[in-house]
Design an enzyme around this catalytic site. Sequence first.
Site, PDB file in Angstrom:
ATOM      1  N   ASP A 149     -45.079 -44.268  -1.590  1.00  0.00           N
ATOM      2  CA  ASP A 149     -45.654 -44.083  -0.275  1.00  0.00           C
ATOM      3  C   ASP A 149     -44.814 -44.893   0.705  1.00  0.00           C
ATOM      4  OD1 ASP A 149     -47.753 -42.785   1.227  1.00  0.00           O
ATOM      5  OD2 ASP A 149     -48.518 -44.776   1.666  1.00  0.00           O
ATOM      6  N   THR A 150     -44.609 -44.351   1.885  1.00  0.00           N
ATOM      7  CA  THR A 150     -43.769 -44.993   2.893  1.00  0.00           C
ATOM      8  C   THR A 150     -44.558 -45.139   4.184  1.00  0.00           C
ATOM      9  OG1 THR A 150     -41.762 -44.017   1.951  1.00  0.00           O
ATOM     10  CG2 THR A 150     -41.613 -44.796   4.219  1.00  0.00           C
TER      11      THR A 150
END
Length: 192
Positions: free
Chosen positions: A65-66
Amino acid sequence: MILASKSPRRKEILKQLGFQVKIQVKDVEEISSKVELIDKIKDISYKKVIEVAKENQNSFVVGADTLVEIGGEVLGKPKNENEAREMLEKLSGKEHRVITAYTLINLEKNINISEAVESKVFFKLISREEIDWYIESKEPMDKAGAYGIQGLGAIFVDKIEGDFFSIMGFPINDFVKTLKKLGINIKDIQKI
């Protein structure tokens, strides 16, 4: 290896290195009760991966996840063009953080690792015309912070400090280091 992500960028990064990637995702609410930003993103990454790992106990499952953070505000994926415009205006001429967390789980082998890599991105001043042009391309709509460093959004970047691939969505260098700690060498990655 199973990639618990629909991200074409993550798939591309892993495949370039030789991983045999199969996509499998579960709908997970991307929220966390953790307090610290790094802990939150690691928690969300973990939630995405564990749901797929439960159905694939003997497989290596990876996900990530960013997020983009500027001045204490987290910028996720824009919901619409107006939100994308607002995000790009906030980033214009400023420095921001990009944090990508990844999780690797193999329940049968009792492997459960979550790591996060933080980088800094410095944007040039962006004109209204450039923002309009970029939004018309539709590229910002599925990206944290409303830009992709590997695409048209590259023209906004003055410089980076950190890991380009982490900013793109998957810190492959850090991931390979994690595999080495597990005793998995680069020549063995196609077997994962």
